[in-house]
Scaffold this motif. Structure first.
Motif, short mmCIF file in Angstrom:
data_model
loop_
_atom_site.label_atom_id
_atom_site.label_comp_id
_atom_site.label_asym_id
_atom_site.label_seq_id
_atom_site.Cartn_x
_atom_site.Cartn_y
_atom_site.Cartn_z
N THR A 1 0.84 -1.18 0.00
CA THR A 1 0.00 0.00 0.00
C THR A 1 0.88 1.24 0.00
OG1 THR A 1 -0.14 0.04 2.39
CG2 THR A 1 -1.85 -1.17 1.25
N SER A 2 0.32 2.34 -0.47
CA SER A 2 1.04 3.60 -0.46
C SER A 2 0.07 4.75 -0.30
CB SER A 2 1.87 3.78 -1.73
OG SER A 2 1.03 3.92 -2.84
N GLN A 3 0.62 5.89 0.09
CA GLN A 3 -0.18 7.09 0.28
C GLN A 3 0.59 8.28 -0.27
OE1 GLN A 3 -1.13 7.98 4.37
NE2 GLN A 3 -1.56 10.10 3.92
N SER A 4 -0.11 9.17 -0.98
CA SER A 4 0.50 10.40 -1.49
C SER A 4 -0.44 11.56 -1.22
CB SER A 4 0.73 10.30 -3.00
OG SER A 4 1.59 9.24 -3.31
N THR A 5 0.15 12.72 -1.00
CA THR A 5 -0.62 13.95 -0.81
C THR A 5 -0.12 14.98 -1.81
OG1 THR A 5 -0.88 13.51 1.54
CG2 THR A 5 -1.29 15.76 0.82
N PHE A 6 -1.05 15.60 -2.51
CA PHE A 6 -0.73 16.63 -3.49
C PHE A 6 -1.40 17.92 -3.05
CE2 PHE A 6 -0.86 12.51 -5.57
CZ PHE A 6 0.39 12.46 -6.15
N GLU A 7 -0.59 18.90 -2.67
CA GLU A 7 -1.12 20.20 -2.24
C GLU A 7 -1.53 21.01 -3.46
OE1 GLU A 7 -1.60 21.04 0.92
OE2 GLU A 7 -0.66 19.24 1.71
N ARG A 8 -2.65 21.72 -3.33
CA ARG A 8 -3.13 22.61 -4.39
C ARG A 8 -3.39 23.98 -3.78
NH1 ARG A 8 -8.02 19.67 -7.31
NH2 ARG A 8 -9.02 21.23 -6.08
N ASP A 9 -3.55 24.99 -4.61
CA ASP A 9 -3.83 26.33 -4.11
C ASP A 9 -5.13 26.38 -3.32
OD1 ASP A 9 -1.51 27.31 -5.23
OD2 ASP A 9 -2.50 28.03 -7.04
N SER A 36 -10.98 20.71 0.07
CA SER A 36 -10.97 22.11 -0.35
C SER A 36 -10.89 23.01 0.87
CB SER A 36 -12.22 22.45 -1.19
OG SER A 36 -13.37 22.33 -0.41
N GLY A 37 -10.35 24.19 0.66
CA GLY A 37 -10.23 25.16 1.73
C GLY A 37 -8.80 25.35 2.18
N ASP A 38 -8.62 26.26 3.10
CA ASP A 38 -7.29 26.57 3.63
C ASP A 38 -6.82 25.46 4.56
OD1 ASP A 38 -7.24 29.02 2.30
OD2 ASP A 38 -8.26 30.04 3.96
N LYS A 39 -5.51 25.29 4.64
CA LYS A 39 -4.91 24.29 5.51
C LYS A 39 -5.40 24.48 6.94
CE LYS A 39 -0.64 21.97 5.01
NZ LYS A 39 0.75 22.04 4.65
N GLY A 40 -5.79 23.41 7.58
CA GLY A 40 -6.30 23.48 8.94
C GLY A 40 -7.81 23.63 9.00
N ALA A 41 -8.42 24.00 7.89
CA ALA A 41 -9.88 24.17 7.84
C ALA A 41 -10.45 23.55 6.58
CB ALA A 41 -10.24 25.65 7.92
N GLN A 42 -9.82 22.48 6.11
CA GLN A 42 -10.24 21.86 4.86
C GLN A 42 -11.46 20.96 5.08
OE1 GLN A 42 -6.56 19.98 3.71
NE2 GLN A 42 -5.98 21.72 2.44
N THR A 43 -12.28 20.87 4.05
CA THR A 43 -13.45 19.99 4.07
C THR A 43 -13.38 19.05 2.87
OG1 THR A 43 -14.77 21.60 2.84
CG2 THR A 43 -14.91 21.69 5.23
N LEU A 44 -14.05 17.93 3.00
CA LEU A 44 -14.08 16.94 1.93
C LEU A 44 -14.97 17.44 0.81
CD1 LEU A 44 -13.25 14.10 0.98
CD2 LEU A 44 -15.29 13.24 2.14
N ALA A 45 -14.41 17.61 -0.38
CA ALA A 45 -15.16 18.11 -1.53
C ALA A 45 -15.62 16.97 -2.43
CB ALA A 45 -14.32 19.09 -2.34
N ALA A 46 -14.83 15.90 -2.54
CA ALA A 46 -15.18 14.77 -3.39
C ALA A 46 -14.32 13.58 -3.00
CB ALA A 46 -14.96 15.11 -4.85
N TYR A 47 -14.78 12.39 -3.38
CA TYR A 47 -14.00 11.18 -3.15
C TYR A 47 -14.42 10.13 -4.16
CZ TYR A 47 -18.20 9.38 -0.92
OH TYR A 47 -19.48 8.98 -0.68
N GLY A 48 -13.60 9.09 -4.30
CA GLY A 48 -13.95 8.02 -5.21
C GLY A 48 -12.87 6.95 -5.22
N SER A 49 -13.10 5.94 -6.05
CA SER A 49 -12.11 4.88 -6.18
C SER A 49 -12.10 4.36 -7.61
CB SER A 49 -12.41 3.74 -5.21
OG SER A 49 -13.60 3.09 -5.56
#
Length: 68
Positions: A1-9, A36-49
């Motif tokens: 298994t692996s995990q990656s995080t991609f930061e966006r504006d 989505s949102g600023d770091k520390g106050a982000q909310t889940l905007a979408a998910y899928g597999s």
């Protein structure tokens, strides 16, 4: 298994992948979360597999359909 995080504006994308799953028809699976949102106050905007199959017509591309 692996995990990656991609930061966006405007948030971030988290990507989790696994292979060697107990289902012999599935080669690999990826689950993604879009925040989505600023770091520390982000909310889940979408998910899928999506999955890659061991058998069938298409064994090299990702799909959201069940494997044969």
């Amino acid at each position: 298994t692996s995990q990656s995080t991609f930061e966006r504006d405007d948030g971030a994308v988290l990507l989790f992948s696994a292979s060697g799953l107990p289902d012999d028809s599935v080669k690999a699976e990826e689950i993604y979360l879009i925040l989505s949102g600023d770091k520390g106050a982000q909310t889940l905007a979408a998910y899928g597999s999506r999955i890659k199959c061991h058998r069938g017509e298409n064994t090299t591309n990702w799909t959201t359909k069940l494997c044969p």
